[in-house]
Design a protein around this motif. Structure first.
Motif, short mmCIF file in Angstrom:
data_model
loop_
_atom_site.label_atom_id
_atom_site.label_comp_id
_atom_site.label_asym_id
_atom_site.label_seq_id
_atom_site.Cartn_x
_atom_site.Cartn_y
_atom_site.Cartn_z
N LEU A 10 57.93 44.40 46.91
CA LEU A 10 56.93 43.35 47.00
C LEU A 10 55.52 43.92 47.15
O LEU A 10 54.55 43.33 46.68
CB LEU A 10 57.25 42.40 48.15
N SER A 11 55.40 45.06 47.80
CA SER A 11 54.08 45.67 47.97
C SER A 11 53.51 46.13 46.63
O SER A 11 52.34 45.87 46.31
CB SER A 11 54.16 46.86 48.94
N ALA A 12 54.35 46.80 45.83
CA ALA A 12 53.91 47.25 44.52
C ALA A 12 53.61 46.06 43.61
O ALA A 12 52.62 46.05 42.86
CB ALA A 12 54.97 48.15 43.88
N LEU A 13 54.45 45.03 43.71
CA LEU A 13 54.24 43.83 42.90
C LEU A 13 52.95 43.12 43.30
O LEU A 13 52.22 42.59 42.44
CB LEU A 13 55.44 42.90 43.07
N TYR A 14 52.66 43.14 44.60
CA TYR A 14 51.41 42.54 45.08
C TYR A 14 50.21 43.18 44.40
O TYR A 14 49.29 42.50 43.93
CB TYR A 14 51.29 42.68 46.59
N HIS A 15 50.18 44.50 44.32
CA HIS A 15 49.04 45.20 43.73
C HIS A 15 48.94 44.91 42.23
O HIS A 15 47.83 44.81 41.70
CB HIS A 15 49.16 46.71 43.98
N ARG A 16 50.08 44.76 41.55
CA ARG A 16 50.04 44.40 40.13
C ARG A 16 49.43 43.01 39.94
O ARG A 16 48.59 42.80 39.07
CB ARG A 16 51.45 44.43 39.55
N VAL A 17 49.89 42.06 40.75
CA VAL A 17 49.38 40.69 40.63
C VAL A 17 47.92 40.62 41.02
O VAL A 17 47.12 39.93 40.37
CB VAL A 17 50.23 39.73 41.51
N GLU A 18 47.53 41.34 42.06
CA GLU A 18 46.13 41.36 42.48
C GLU A 18 45.25 41.96 41.39
O GLU A 18 44.15 41.45 41.11
CB GLU A 18 45.97 42.16 43.76
N GLY A 19 45.74 43.02 40.74
CA GLY A 19 44.98 43.61 39.64
C GLY A 19 44.80 42.64 38.49
O GLY A 19 43.72 42.57 37.89
N PHE A 20 45.85 41.89 38.19
CA PHE A 20 45.75 40.88 37.13
C PHE A 20 44.76 39.79 37.52
O PHE A 20 43.95 39.34 36.70
CB PHE A 20 47.12 40.27 36.86
N ALA A 21 44.82 39.35 38.79
CA ALA A 21 43.90 38.30 39.25
C ALA A 21 42.45 38.75 39.14
O ALA A 21 41.56 37.94 38.87
CB ALA A 21 44.23 37.92 40.70
N SER A 22 42.21 40.03 39.35
CA SER A 22 40.84 40.55 39.30
C SER A 22 40.33 40.67 37.87
O SER A 22 39.12 40.81 37.66
CB SER A 22 40.77 41.92 39.99
N SER A 23 41.23 40.63 36.89
CA SER A 23 40.81 40.77 35.49
C SER A 23 41.26 39.58 34.65
O SER A 23 41.40 39.70 33.44
CB SER A 23 41.39 42.06 34.90
N LEU A 24 41.48 38.45 35.30
CA LEU A 24 42.01 37.28 34.60
C LEU A 24 41.08 36.80 33.49
O LEU A 24 41.53 36.46 32.39
CB LEU A 24 42.26 36.14 35.59
#
Length: 369
Positions: A278-292
């Protein structure tokens, strides 16, 4: 060529294995059904356990029906001897049924003839209504028959559970969840567009190498349902970008707290028991949110001005619902949207609630720093 054959046999084994599991589930469901109906028959012989049911038909019905599957329960009755009598009510004049070689009103009575024996079980008060007629003793009332059957099924299930004849039947939430998704699709806005978009991104970019489990479409469905609940205004779903962020802030919060509550049973954590980082997945989702905005511009020709970043203490803010369930609320998620600088709702009460909880959030986060 040998590699291709090897892959083919590997895929075939997986498919056959899954098919076997599916058949076991269907057979288990039918066994439970017949066990309950056997007890119903033992309690009241007017109802019959049907052993002639075709397993393939039962499986097909379970797979293809969007609604609950209807199962017929035969009755121990001489149906050929029943008198099908036309109802005098105007309700039955709109439909017709065939009786022998002639048509008659769709609203009919099931008359028990005056002559003949063996009707004792069907002239009892629980299913029968006496009438003054020259042709019959009275009518079998379908509504009463159904009520008796329902009561028997409940009693049979209770008995079978107490005697450990069947394991506790698990309630499937697939049907009500699909109903809720259908309703969400009828609402004004980009509800289902967001779900499709995140499902695409999840399949292409959020996969975890070396892990059997991954974020699934079912997880994303729950996120959408929570977003629909937390952001109830049509204004919230007017623009695709803002709509996607509404799902993202909920997903990020769930990943940060390691808890995705089931929409119908919030005490159930859908991440529990899953082999997810979940920690690694969090960073992936956060990265996507920052470049949406860039993603939308590339894929949907939607213009964007700049990338949205967390303003401060993102992960600490997201973890607050794990400490206090009161944060699992619209005002809290409005705060998260504001941190991505995409909050647009102009409702005064929403803004006031946002400001109140924002002050609380800042205090709690500062105290933890």
């Amino acid at each position: 060529m040998a590699v291709k054959v090897s892959h083919w046999h590997s895929y075939l084994r997986v498919i056959l294995s899954l098919e076997g599991q599916r058949m076991e589930h269907f057979q288990r469901a039918e066994n439970i059904l017949l066990t309950v109906l056997e007890k119903v028959t033992a309690m009241d012989p007017r109802f019959i356990a049907d052993y002639s049911r075709n397993l393939e038909d039962f499986e097909f019905a379970l797979c293809t029906s969007e609604d609950a599957v209807t199962v017929g329960v035969p009755l121990w009755i001489a149906d050929d001897a029943l008198l099908l009598q036309e109802c005098s009510s105007k309700l039955g004049q709109l439909e017709t049924v065939t009786n022998g070689h002639h048509q008659m009103s769709g609203c009919c009575h099931l008359g028990v003839p005056k002559e003949g024996a063996g009707w004792e079980n069907w002239t009892k008060e629980d299913v029968f209504s006496v009438v003054d007629s020259a042709e019959c003793r009275g009518h079998i009332v379908p509504g009463k028959v159904l009520r008796v059957l329902k009561e028997l099924i409940v009693a049979a299930i209770v008995y079978c559970r107490h005697q450990f004849l069947i394991k506790p039947c698990l309630y499937s939430t697939n049907h009500p969840v699909m109903k809720l998704l259908h309703i969400a699709g009828t609402l004004k806005g980009h509800h289902l567009d967001c779900l499709r978009l995140l499902d695409q991104v999840n399949s292409e970019d959020w996969k975890e190498e070396g892990r059997k489990s991954r974020l699934t479409f079912n997880h994303l469905k729950m996120v959408l349902l929570w977003a629909t609940e937390m952001f109830p205004s049509p204004e919230d779903w007017e623009y695709l970008e803002g709509s996607v962020y509404q799902l993202l802030v909920i997903l990020l919060c769930c990943l940060a707290t390691k808890n995705l509550p089931h929409f119908l049973y919030p005490e159930d954590n859908l991440f529990q028991g899953e082999d997810l980082d979940l920690s690694a997945l969090y960073h992936r989702v956060e990265g996507f949110a920052s470049s949406l905005e860039h993603f939308l511009k590339c894929h949907f020709t939607q213009a964007g001005q700049s990338n949205h970043q967390w303003l401060d203490n993102g992960i600490k803010t997201l973890q607050l619902p794990a400490q206090d369930e009161a944060y699992w609320d619209t005002a809290y998620f409005d705060v998260l949207l504001s941190k991505f600088q995409v909050y647009r709702n102009q409702d005064k009460e929403r803004i006031s609630a946002l400001l109140n909880i924002l002050s609380k959030v800042k205090k709690v986060v500062n105290d933890q720093s």
